[in-house]
Design a protein around this motif. Structure first.
Motif: not given
Length: 169
Positions: A82-89
């Protein structure tokens, strides 16, 4: 808790980093992950909020647990994903904002290739833009303040260069 490495043995100074690892709330590495009741149906959602931000960067569905009533507990693997996905967003949002506020065109003249940029400053009290020109060597040729509504195109850039960098109308 973290210890400072330069502490004398037996007198470690500690720093409370506010790390939380609970079934429905994780706070670690600058992010808070919260499992919340989905307002639209009987399911669950997860929201990721970067420290210091008021709004979540990411909200999405969350998996039900085995009892089909409660959410699946958070774990390190899910949190890291989730951290990786939110950072990409957030990264995509920053790239989109940069693209909206920064424009660049190249104009070939008889003597040089000139880069013309327009940087919009979306200030609430004083919105404006900065129009600038540089030659191929990176030497500044002109820089001036224009209206934030100025439309930069290859044609408007060429006209500005041909006018010896006079303020556009």
């Amino acid at each position: 808790m973290s210890t400072f490495p330069d502490s004398a043995p037996g007198t470690e100074n500690t720093l409370d980093t506010d790390v939380i690892h609970e079934d429905r709330l994780w706070r670690d590495n600058g992010w808070t992950c919260r499992v919340i009741k989905n307002e639209d149906d009987d399911g669950w959602a997860v929201e990721m909020t970067k420290d210091g931000e008021a709004e979540p960067a990411l909200v999405g569905p969350w998996t039900m647990g085995r009892d089909k009533k409660n959410p699946k507990p958070l774990d390190v693997s899910a949190f890291n994903t989730l951290v990786k996905t939110a950072s990409e967003v957030l990264r995509r949002h920053e790239q989109q904002l940069h693209a909206q506020l920064h424009k660049q065109v190249w104009v070939d003249t008889a003597n040089d290739r000139i880069s013309v940029t327009l940087d919009i400053v979306p200030d609430e009290d004083d919105p404006h833009a900065v129009l600038a020109a540089e030659n191929a060597s990176g030497e500044s040729l002109a820089r001036l303040r224009v209206a934030p509504t100025f439309k930069l195109s290859a044609r408007s850039a060429a006209e500005w260069i041909e006018s010896s960098y006079a303020k556009p109308r």
